[in-house]
Design a protein around this motif. Structure first.
Motif, PDB file in Angstrom:
ATOM      1  N   LYS A 154       0.849  -1.195   0.000  1.00  0.00           N
ATOM      2  CA  LYS A 154       0.000   0.000   0.000  1.00  0.00           C
ATOM      3  C   LYS A 154       0.879   1.237   0.000  1.00  0.00           C
ATOM      4  N   PRO A 155       0.647   2.155  -0.935  1.00  0.00           N
ATOM      5  CA  PRO A 155       1.461   3.364  -0.993  1.00  0.00           C
ATOM      6  C   PRO A 155       1.318   4.185   0.292  1.00  0.00           C
ATOM      7  N   LEU A 169      -7.443  10.140  -4.979  1.00  0.00           N
ATOM      8  CA  LEU A 169      -7.370   9.969  -6.434  1.00  0.00           C
ATOM      9  C   LEU A 169      -6.976   8.532  -6.802  1.00  0.00           C
ATOM     10  N   ALA A 170      -6.071   7.904  -6.022  1.00  0.00           N
ATOM     11  CA  ALA A 170      -5.672   6.519  -6.286  1.00  0.00           C
ATOM     12  C   ALA A 170      -6.858   5.576  -6.112  1.00  0.00           C
ATOM     13  N   ILE A 171      -7.666   5.803  -5.081  1.00  0.00           N
ATOM     14  CA  ILE A 171      -8.850   4.970  -4.846  1.00  0.00           C
ATOM     15  C   ILE A 171      -9.882   5.208  -5.934  1.00  0.00           C
ATOM     16  N   MET A 172     -10.094   6.476  -6.293  1.00  0.00           N
ATOM     17  CA  MET A 172     -11.047   6.816  -7.352  1.00  0.00           C
ATOM     18  C   MET A 172     -10.666   6.164  -8.678  1.00  0.00           C
ATOM     19  N   ASP A 173      -9.351   6.083  -8.942  1.00  0.00           N
ATOM     20  CA  ASP A 173      -8.887   5.479 -10.189  1.00  0.00           C
ATOM     21  C   ASP A 173      -9.248   3.989 -10.241  1.00  0.00           C
ATOM     22  N   LYS A 174      -9.159   3.294  -9.109  1.00  0.00           N
ATOM     23  CA  LYS A 174      -9.514   1.880  -9.057  1.00  0.00           C
ATOM     24  C   LYS A 174     -11.001   1.651  -9.271  1.00  0.00           C
TER      25      LYS A 174
END
Length: 263
Positions: A154-155, A169-174
């Motif tokens: 996890k980053p 944004l990383a979660i939204m991208d997934k």
């Protein structure tokens, strides 16, 4: 008659020079043998009495004895010389055979040592090759595990507004939720000035008992309806608040980037 003396002495001398070990015979013995040979050659006609194929002992034995008055003494001397010559020749033969056997033994030992050394070098080379292959395989597995861990890890994001937006944004991208860093940041600064604990206690929502909360001022019913799995069930959680608000904005306005006022 005296012409046979040098040849008799040369025969004895040549036998003695064949082997270094022959030097152990005493000078007295050689002198006696030489004297006997000289005495024997004084017999008339003795130059023709021996054959070229005869051994030294046989040649000595075949020579007629001079001085018949002392024939017993001469015969004894002749027999002694013959025995000494035969003994010397047999010992030389035996020494030659022994030396040949010793040479073969040394050669066999050298060959065995060379083969043993070659076998040891071959085993060492095979062992080094196997160890190198093992290390390379181990390094490849280690690199593979590191790559898997890197992808699955996890980053880490800083616990501030910049980190919250980037994690959201990383979660939204997934989850295929549209939105940009600029659109999220702009709406946050308008709604809460970047305070994750912000709450509106005076608008219509507050009067209805569902005040707007968090970075993007989301009310409880909207947060619950557009909550994204994997985020906290807490309106004040900055990442969960951003993701839920962006999910709602995408459903109603296409993207959070299209929101420029209360929504």
């Amino acid at each position: 008659m005296l012409s046979n003396i040098p040849r008799s002495l040369r025969s004895l001398r040549s036998l003695r020079l064949r082997s270094p070990r022959a030097t152990r015979y005493s000078a007295a013995g050689v002198a006696a043998a030489g004297a006997a040979a000289m005495a024997l050659t004084l017999v008339p006609g003795s130059a023709d009495s021996g054959s070229a194929d005869q051994s030294p002992a046989a040649k000595v034995s075949s020579v007629p004895t001079a001085f018949t008055g002392q024939s017993g003494h001469a015969e004894a001397q002749k027999e002694g010389v013959a025995k000494q010559l035969d003994t010397v020749r047999e010992e030389i033969k035996a020494e030659a055979v022994a030396e040949k056997k010793e040479a073969k033994k040394v050669a066999a030992e050298k060959k065995a040592q060379a083969e043993k050394k070659a076998e040891a070098e071959k085993k060492a080379e095979a062992k080094a090759k196997a160890e190198k292959a093992r290390q390379e395989k181990q390094a490849a597995r280690k690199a593979e595990r590191a790559e898997v861990e890197k992808k699955s890890a996890k980053p880490s994001y800083p616990d501030n507004l910049d980190g919250w937006i980037r994690e959201a944004l990383a979660i939204m991208d997934k989850h295929d939720i549209p939105g940009t860093y600029e659109g999220i940041h702009r709406n946050i600064m308008r709604e809460s000035s970047g305070d994750p604990r912000a709450i509106n206690n005076w608008d219509i929502n507050a009067r209805n008992g569902v005040p707007s909360k968090g970075l993007l001022q989301v009310i409880k019913p909207t947060f619950d309806a557009y909550h994204v799995p994997g985020t906290a069930w807490d309106q004040y959680d900055p990442v969960a608040n951003i993701v839920a608000a962006c999910n709602y904005a995408a459903d109603r306005y296409g993207t959070i980037d299209n929101v420029d006022s209360a929504y």
